[in-house]
Design a protein around this motif. Sequence first.
Motif, PDB file in Angstrom:
ATOM      1  N   LEU A 184       1.041  -1.255   0.413  1.00 20.04           N
ATOM      2  CA  LEU A 184       0.331  -0.410   0.428  1.00 20.04           C
ATOM      3  C   LEU A 184       1.239   1.505   0.022  1.00 20.04           C
ATOM      4  O   LEU A 184       0.741   1.794  -0.143  1.00 20.04           O
ATOM      5  CB  LEU A 184      -0.982  -0.152   1.384  1.00 20.04           C
ATOM      6  CG  LEU A 184      -1.797  -1.213   0.565  1.00 20.04           C
ATOM      7  CD1 LEU A 184      -2.411  -1.526   2.801  1.00 20.04           C
ATOM      8  CD2 LEU A 184      -2.834  -0.564  -0.086  1.00 20.04           C
ATOM      9  N   HIS A 185       2.002   1.311   0.097  1.00 21.97           N
ATOM     10  CA  HIS A 185       2.805   2.546   0.390  1.00 21.97           C
ATOM     11  C   HIS A 185       3.188   3.541  -1.166  1.00 21.97           C
ATOM     12  O   HIS A 185       3.018   4.556  -0.367  1.00 21.97           O
ATOM     13  CB  HIS A 185       4.256   1.823   0.600  1.00 21.97           C
ATOM     14  CG  HIS A 185       5.242   1.564  -0.111  1.00 21.97           C
ATOM     15  ND1 HIS A 185       5.307   0.857  -0.400  1.00 21.97           N
ATOM     16  CD2 HIS A 185       6.461   1.980  -0.607  1.00 21.97           C
ATOM     17  CE1 HIS A 185       6.426   0.635  -1.701  1.00 21.97           C
ATOM     18  NE2 HIS A 185       6.979   1.661  -1.703  1.00 21.97           N
ATOM     19  N   ASP A 186       2.756   3.165  -2.175  1.00 18.39           N
ATOM     20  CA  ASP A 186       2.744   3.851  -2.986  1.00 18.39           C
ATOM     21  C   ASP A 186       1.470   4.148  -4.369  1.00 18.39           C
ATOM     22  O   ASP A 186       1.337   4.751  -4.216  1.00 18.39           O
ATOM     23  CB  ASP A 186       3.942   2.873  -4.414  1.00 18.39           C
ATOM     24  CG  ASP A 186       5.522   3.646  -3.828  1.00 18.39           C
ATOM     25  OD1 ASP A 186       4.810   4.905  -3.093  1.00 18.39           O
ATOM     26  OD2 ASP A 186       6.040   2.748  -4.360  1.00 18.39           O
ATOM     27  N   VAL A 187       0.151   3.457  -3.650  1.00 21.19           N
ATOM     28  CA  VAL A 187      -1.166   2.654  -4.483  1.00 21.19           C
ATOM     29  C   VAL A 187      -1.558   4.222  -4.629  1.00 21.19           C
ATOM     30  O   VAL A 187      -2.544   4.460  -5.830  1.00 21.19           O
ATOM     31  CB  VAL A 187      -2.126   1.989  -3.013  1.00 21.19           C
ATOM     32  CG1 VAL A 187      -2.272   2.921  -2.108  1.00 21.19           C
ATOM     33  CG2 VAL A 187      -3.004   1.494  -3.785  1.00 21.19           C
ATOM     34  N   GLY A 188      -0.911   5.556  -3.726  1.00 17.96           N
ATOM     35  CA  GLY A 188      -1.783   6.761  -3.911  1.00 17.96           C
ATOM     36  C   GLY A 188      -1.222   7.961  -4.969  1.00 17.96           C
ATOM     37  O   GLY A 188      -1.143   8.931  -5.698  1.00 17.96           O
ATOM     38  N   LYS A 189       0.225   7.169  -6.052  1.00 20.26           N
ATOM     39  CA  LYS A 189       0.199   7.035  -6.263  1.00 20.26           C
ATOM     40  C   LYS A 189       0.269   8.114  -7.564  1.00 20.26           C
ATOM     41  O   LYS A 189       0.521   9.279  -8.509  1.00 20.26           O
ATOM     42  CB  LYS A 189       1.395   6.807  -7.533  1.00 20.26           C
ATOM     43  CG  LYS A 189       3.045   7.251  -8.431  1.00 20.26           C
ATOM     44  CD  LYS A 189       3.590   7.861  -7.102  1.00 20.26           C
ATOM     45  CE  LYS A 189       5.250   8.403  -7.904  1.00 20.26           C
ATOM     46  NZ  LYS A 189       5.922   9.356  -7.031  1.00 20.26           N
ATOM     47  N   TYR A 190      -0.997   7.628  -8.069  1.00 19.41           N
ATOM     48  CA  TYR A 190      -1.614   8.095  -9.104  1.00 19.41           C
ATOM     49  C   TYR A 190      -2.075   9.374  -9.022  1.00 19.41           C
ATOM     50  O   TYR A 190      -2.142  10.870  -9.875  1.00 19.41           O
ATOM     51  CB  TYR A 190      -2.550   7.226  -9.904  1.00 19.41           C
ATOM     52  CG  TYR A 190      -3.987   7.442  -9.178  1.00 19.41           C
ATOM     53  CD1 TYR A 190      -5.311   7.878  -9.322  1.00 19.41           C
ATOM     54  CD2 TYR A 190      -4.321   6.179  -7.980  1.00 19.41           C
ATOM     55  CE1 TYR A 190      -6.631   7.594  -8.610  1.00 19.41           C
ATOM     56  CE2 TYR A 190      -5.126   5.957  -7.761  1.00 19.41           C
ATOM     57  CZ  TYR A 190      -6.349   6.656  -7.179  1.00 19.41           C
ATOM     58  OH  TYR A 190      -7.709   6.990  -6.462  1.00 19.41           O
ATOM     59  N   LEU A 191      -2.750   9.255  -7.666  1.00 22.19           N
ATOM     60  CA  LEU A 191      -2.802  11.040  -7.328  1.00 22.19           C
ATOM     61  C   LEU A 191      -2.222  11.520  -7.174  1.00 22.19           C
ATOM     62  O   LEU A 191      -2.399  13.332  -7.386  1.00 22.19           O
ATOM     63  CB  LEU A 191      -4.209  11.109  -6.291  1.00 22.19           C
ATOM     64  CG  LEU A 191      -4.921  10.043  -6.290  1.00 22.19           C
ATOM     65  CD1 LEU A 191      -5.866  10.031  -4.450  1.00 22.19           C
ATOM     66  CD2 LEU A 191      -6.247  10.607  -6.641  1.00 22.19           C
ATOM     67  N   GLN A 192      -0.946  11.604  -7.433  1.00 25.23           N
ATOM     68  CA  GLN A 192       0.228  12.757  -7.570  1.00 25.23           C
ATOM     69  C   GLN A 192       0.723  12.932  -8.515  1.00 25.23           C
ATOM     70  O   GLN A 192       0.330  14.358  -8.810  1.00 25.23           O
ATOM     71  CB  GLN A 192       1.618  11.761  -6.637  1.00 25.23           C
ATOM     72  CG  GLN A 192       2.657  12.941  -6.700  1.00 25.23           C
ATOM     73  CD  GLN A 192       3.778  12.103  -6.330  1.00 25.23           C
ATOM     74  OE1 GLN A 192       3.408  12.093  -5.187  1.00 25.23           O
ATOM     75  NE2 GLN A 192       5.349  13.090  -6.789  1.00 25.23           N
TER      76      GLN A 192
END
Length: 173
Positions: free
Chosen positions: A79-87
């Motif tokens: 889960l540590h990079d799962v929000g990368k697309y929002l960046q």
Amino acid sequence: MKNSDKFNTIPGNMVRIQKIVSHPEFKKSMESIRELEKDRIFCRHGMEHLLDVSRIAYIDNMETGAGYAKDVIYAAGLLHDVGKYLQYTQGVEHHIASERIGRRILTDAGFDGEETEAICEAILAHRKKISAGEKTLKSILYRADKISRACYACEASDQCDWSEEKKTPGVIA
């Protein structure tokens, strides 16, 4: 038990991990990252990276005797990079987006409050340099994330904006 059943059974300590990787929000995030990074020449943030980080973190956990459960380690790694697309799409720093998304997924996957807090703290801190000797989940995740990158063998290393001190200099065993 038939021989083939041995290969189709999820070990009891990894059932919650299966819930994470099959979660609709996790799948959506991973598909978005894959699409947004399809032409990226630098490090990517797909399943290969997430599993590398999880496995390295689990080895670190065992070698240091930190004592975290396998599924807690893997949850943090996955889960540590799962929000990368929002960046990429909204300018939200990925560790913050990953913590928000991860918190929802962890709840749905059955992690309790204490586990969720430790995992989310690790996700939020995975970009901050941490003392090498720490045995906390956040230090394990930080080290695993950095070690997972093969900067020394990357064809785009000379174009990367990471400083030389941030790049992984060689194989770390």
